[in-house]
Design an enzyme around this catalytic site. Structure first.
Site, short mmCIF file in Angstrom:
data_model
loop_
_atom_site.label_atom_id
_atom_site.label_comp_id
_atom_site.label_asym_id
_atom_site.label_seq_id
_atom_site.Cartn_x
_atom_site.Cartn_y
_atom_site.Cartn_z
N THR A 376 0.92 -1.14 0.00
CA THR A 376 0.00 0.00 0.00
C THR A 376 0.95 1.17 0.00
O THR A 376 2.16 0.97 0.09
CB THR A 376 -0.88 -0.05 1.28
OG1 THR A 376 -1.76 -1.15 1.17
CG2 THR A 376 -1.67 1.20 1.55
N SER A 448 -7.62 -1.19 7.54
CA SER A 448 -6.74 -0.82 8.66
C SER A 448 -5.98 0.47 8.38
O SER A 448 -5.19 0.91 9.22
CB SER A 448 -5.72 -1.94 8.91
OG SER A 448 -6.37 -3.14 9.22
N GLY A 469 -0.99 -3.61 5.73
CA GLY A 469 -2.13 -4.48 6.02
C GLY A 469 -2.53 -4.36 7.48
O GLY A 469 -2.69 -3.26 8.01
#
Ligand code: DON
Length: 565
Positions: A376, A448, A469
């Site tokens: 991410t 999250s 994550g």
């Protein structure tokens, strides 16, 4: 190594709160603006925007689109995310939720077989894995509300990078080598990201994305309609129809980002703002901070056995609540007030034994996902007026579903795996979900991601956030603790080893660098301690009381960079 460049250094000013001399890690220092992202090219482009008089939001949206080109494994237009905006004048902090949504045809059991067993790869590597993307609408909304540039201008550098190409770093090649099987299953992914002979572009070679350039150009020309209707939407829907996917023209047309109230907490005199549902991040950061406020963490010392024990016990409690209560508040009631209240934190604290780890396995057995290369990306930006943007966005796994929209040149997310495919079954991050996070049409899957901004005396102080994550929450938490409790400068706070516990599996995961005798003391308390690979890539900025800006890019990503001017 992370590149740490300060375009202008003002070494004469050793600011009151900054710990710099005698430190092993040094943040980038500047006075007028600071950008920290996971890719040097994006950092540079965003910094240019600031230098040319743009504000933090102009720079943020420019960086966001640039990352969609330079870092296709996580930078995206085919995914979604969350952004926090904190004005420099102390006005209210705003959260922009541009998380993907389940398509209208999604059903609660779509990731189960006829016997009710979860089929894991269906929510990860098929067209059904993709939620309706939110990034383009989210960036457009953010820019319109708080930026000064037209969308076209914020897109221009990304279009140039896609059309003319850029020289790839080693990490880019490594990523494509690792994801070869997943990407090459799909002809459009093979053609977009690999050479004609199927090999990845090599470090030093120039990589071009003409189809992505055209897609971005359509957005520049038509605004969000250039993505959510017209040719791009048509290409997405054709991709879905060829492969049994669910996203329709209506799903795209109906997608709307949301303005949310960020979660707010208070920790040792600091105001903590972080992401509210459909992310679980802010809720649990505040919850864990409330529990930890009762312990003298600074006296224990950073990464001491006592400090790690209390952090791990608090993390377990929070992640157990996450599994039970958290979901999209547009669909389910989440007891946010209770979860983030001081009283609840205190009650939970009373259940923690100072000497013994409480086993979580007896509550419910976990089954951690084996998948270990998630990706991410987060960036933090502060401008000369003190306005701050904290943005985390993703397509979930590295390269998302691995599926490129044929003809449009971008990867689709596999965010549907963040729903609970079945109550009690873990997702790819080993996270358990319940009814609150079951699949429903139009619902946003639990996240999250935790873009966070801390204010001190009403002024922006710390801007931070991370990928990772399930580890995003604990990574962000520890940078907050490292700054507030352990008095570290921002580069140290970002760089030092981190730990993680997520209730299930019942283990403390640590990075290399926590001492063996600390591990032994933790084991004596009954903890299982597992050393794993690096966790997160937290890009952070600290604003000193005299206004000096300190940037800390996370060395865990070789392309991370902080630059200021
Ligand atoms: O929203 C979430 O929580 C996940 N989809 C984020 C995935 C992630 O951070 C992968 N990164 N390293």
């Amino acid at each position: 190594m992370a590149i740490a460049l300060a375009v202008v250094l003002s070494l004469q000013t050793v600011a009151a709160d900054a710990i710099l001399e005698g430190e092993r890690y040094h943040p980038v220092e500047a006075t007028n603006g600071m950008v920290a992202t996971s890719h040097t090219l994006a950092t540079r482009l965003a910094l240019e925007v600031l230098e040319n008089g743009g504000n933090a939001m102009d720079a943020a949206v420019t960086a966001g689109f640039a990352l969609a080109v330079t870092q296709p494994r996580s930078g995206n237009i085919g995914g979604g995310g969350f952004m926090l905006y904190a004005p420099g004048n102390g006005e209210a902090v705003e959260a922009i939720d541009y998380r993907e949504k389940a398509p209208a045809a999604a059903t609660e059991r779509m990731f189960q077989d006829d016997d009710g067993n979860v089929v894991p790869n269906r929510s990860r590597f098929t067209h059904k894995a993709a939620g309706v993307p939110g990034t383009v609408a989210g960036f457009a909304m953010a820019l319109e509300r708080h930026g000064t540039l037209p969308l076209k201008q914020a897109l221009a550098p990304a279009i140039k990078l896609a059309r003319e190409g850029f020289v790839v770093p080693g990490r880019f090649t490594e990523g494509l080598e690792q994801a070869r099987d997943r990407l090459q299953r799909w002809p459009a992914s093979l053609a977009t990201f690999y050479k004609d002979d199927g090999s990845p572009w090599q470090p030093g070679e120039r990589f071009r994305q003409p189809e992505l350039a055209d897609t971005l150009q359509r957005i520049a020309d038509q605004g969000i309609d250039g993505f959510y209707s017209g040719k791009t939407a048509q290409l997405i829907v054709e991709e879905m129809e060829r492969h049994d996917g669910l996203i329709t023209l209506d799903d795209l047309k109906n997608y709307q980002p949301q303005i949310r109230q960020p979660v707010h907490g208070n920790y040792r005199g600091h105001d903590i703002y972080s992401m509210s549902p459909p992310s679980s991040g802010g809720t649990h950061i505040v919850q864990i901070l409330n529990i930890l406020e009762g312990y003298p963490l600074a006296d224990f010392g950073h990464n001491s056995a006592a400090g790690i024990h209390y952090m791990a016990e608090a993390m377990k409690l929070a992640y157990a609540d996450r599994a039970e209560f958290l979901g999209d508040t547009d669909f389910v009631e989440v007891p946010l007030k209770g979860l983030t209240s001081k009283a609840y934190g205190e009650a939970l604290r009373k259940t923690i034994d100072p000497d013994k780890a409480r086993p979580s396995s007896e509550i419910r057995a976990g089954n951690p996902g084996a998948y270990e290369s998630p990706e991410t990306t987060h960036f933090s930006i502060v401008d000369r007026w003190g306005n701050a943007v904290s943005n985390t966005y993703t397509i979930n796994f590295s390269y998302g579903s691995g599926i490129t929209v044929t003809g449009a040149g971008f990867l689709l997310n596999n965010e549907m795996d963040d729903f609970s495919a079945k109550p009690g079954e873990p997702n790819a991050y080993g996270l358990i979900g319940g009814e609150a996070n079951r699949v429903e049409p139009g619902k946003r899957m639990l996240s999250s991601m935790s873009p966070t901004i801390v204010r001190r005396n009403g002024r922006n102080y710390l801007v931070t956030g991370s990928p990772g994550g399930s580890r995003i929450i604990t990574t962000t938490l520890q940078v907050v603790l490292n700054v507030i409790d352990h008095n570290m400068n921002i580069q140290s706070a970002v760089s030092v080893p981190r730990i993680h516990h997520q209730w299930l599996p019942d283990e403390i995961r640590i990075e290399q660098g926590v001492s063996p005798d600390t591990v032994r003391l933790l084991e004596e308390k009954g903890h299982k301690v597992v050393t794993g690979s690096a966790m997160g890539a937290i890009q952070s900025i600290l604003i000193d009381s005299d206004g000096t800006l300190y940037g800390g890019a996370d060395p865990r990503r070789s392309t991370s960079s902080a630059m200021g001017y």
